[in-house]
Design an enzyme around this catalytic site. Structure first.
Site, PDB file in Angstrom:
ATOM      1  N   ASP A   9       6.161  -3.279   3.747  1.00 53.18           N
ATOM      2  CA  ASP A   9       4.785  -3.462   4.188  1.00 53.18           C
ATOM      3  C   ASP A   9       4.309  -4.750   3.534  1.00 53.18           C
ATOM      4  O   ASP A   9       3.948  -4.752   2.354  1.00 53.18           O
ATOM      5  CB  ASP A   9       3.935  -2.262   3.740  1.00 53.18           C
ATOM      6  CG  ASP A   9       2.500  -2.366   4.233  1.00 53.18           C
ATOM      7  OD1 ASP A   9       2.269  -3.021   5.258  1.00 53.18           O
ATOM      8  OD2 ASP A   9       1.609  -1.789   3.575  1.00 53.18           O
ATOM      9  N   GLU A  70       6.529  -4.405   9.017  1.00 48.82           N
ATOM     10  CA  GLU A  70       5.365  -4.176   9.871  1.00 48.82           C
ATOM     11  C   GLU A  70       5.067  -5.435  10.681  1.00 48.82           C
ATOM     12  O   GLU A  70       5.066  -6.547  10.155  1.00 48.82           O
ATOM     13  CB  GLU A  70       4.141  -3.804   9.021  1.00 48.82           C
ATOM     14  CG  GLU A  70       2.970  -3.364   9.874  1.00 48.82           C
ATOM     15  CD  GLU A  70       1.864  -2.714   9.058  1.00 48.82           C
ATOM     16  OE1 GLU A  70       2.114  -1.672   8.439  1.00 48.82           O
ATOM     17  OE2 GLU A  70       0.756  -3.260   9.030  1.00 48.82           O
ATOM     18  N   ASP A 143       0.600   1.202   0.072  1.00 50.90           N
ATOM     19  CA  ASP A 143       1.583   0.219   0.559  1.00 50.90           C
ATOM     20  C   ASP A 143       3.009   0.738   0.391  1.00 50.90           C
ATOM     21  O   ASP A 143       3.896   0.448   1.194  1.00 50.90           O
ATOM     22  CB  ASP A 143       1.435  -1.115  -0.184  1.00 50.90           C
ATOM     23  CG  ASP A 143      -0.006  -1.552  -0.276  1.00 50.90           C
ATOM     24  OD1 ASP A 143      -0.405  -2.432   0.482  1.00 50.90           O
ATOM     25  OD2 ASP A 143      -0.730  -0.975  -1.104  1.00 50.90           O
TER      26      ASP A 143
END
Lengths: 192, 192
Positions: A9, A70, A143
């Protein structure tokens, strides 16, 4: 065969990293999780260097089959999204340098895969990640949980695709999460 | 002492790269210029890999004292700015890995340094770059000229700062371009 996925992430201030092993029967086990943080008081090049060295270290140590990142979107504020995009560029290039395939997943694909709904909130994702990986406590910060969710999403996506292919036509064998994922994927494809 | 600056105008489709040697008297000489292009039909990881390998090659071959990169702004459309930010992240990290300092300059700082006005258009920048570097023909495409302009800007900025310091208080010794640059810089500082 077990698929090992390293999920990231991306972010400048906090970059979540998680490694998950996923078996053919979709059983997912956490191998490692962490967060790389850099201070806004550091210069951009030093912040990106810290992230580059960290991702190198994780790739070398855990030798994942694939990197799942992501897909960066624009709904964040502009200065944040720049840093996220720069960090993701560094992470993606690090994997590409090693010949490790890179997969991008949207936040809604991740939510759909893990929770069964593309519009779930972060708490729901963390809760389901904790359950899926049979962890004693939720991974923190968010996260870290998101990085694990990305890794799970990628493995299940790859796995569910194979499952659909071997169980013949129709999607009646899909779980609700797989169906939600397929819907999210189709939507993301249309949006491209 | 001659300062060697490698300037990069980042982008996924076209990444302009230029190397300039600048003497203490501000005389600037082009060492090399080029453009690294990647196709939108390639995957993002392969595109970033091409850029990463190219910048590695340029850094190894020309051993610049400093890397100057355009500070990415948001006035572009969102999907473009993502690619620009990802490419810039890769480029900045490549320099940081080698311990090469990285400087970021805004487009208006570059325009001000090269043309004397922070609001000049691209043609004016290309024209002045051609003149400053005593080239027979303008560098093409514009991304290549922009990379050279960035390198010149950085060297002159570093040089003019030193000049101001040694010529005492006041800015009466500044050229119009230096004054415009100082204004642009002050403006950029206020905007941060």
């Amino acid at each position: 065969m077990t698929l090992r996925v390293l999920g990231v992430d991306p972010g400048l201030t906090r970059c979540g990293i998680g490694v998950v092993d996923v078996e053919r029967n979709r059983r997912a086990t956490m191998v490692a999780v962490g967060v790389v943080g850099t201070s806004p008081e550091e210069t951009l090049d030093q912040r990106l260097l810290v992230i580059a060295l960290a991702i190198d270290d994780w790739l070398d140590r855990y030798e994942p089959h694939v990197l799942a990142v992501e897909r960066v979107f624009s709904q964040l504020n502009v200065s944040t999204v720049m840093g996220v995009a720069q960090a993701s560029g560094v992470v993606i290039a690090a994997a590409a340098r090693r010949g490790i395939p890179v997969a991008l997943h949207t936040p809604s694909e991740v939510k759909a895969a893990v929770t069964g709904s593309g519009t779930s909130n972060k708490d729901a994702v963390t809760k389901l990640v904790t359950k899926i990986l049979r962890l004693d406590a939720p991974p923190r910060p968010a996260d870290a949980a998101d990085a694990l969710a990305l890794a799970i999403t990628h493995a299940w996506r790859a796995g569910s695709g194979a499952a659909v292919a071997t169980t013949g036509p129709g999607s009646s064998s899909l779980t609700p999460a797989q169906r939600a994922w397929a819907d999210a994927e189709a939507k993301a494809r249309r949006a491209r």
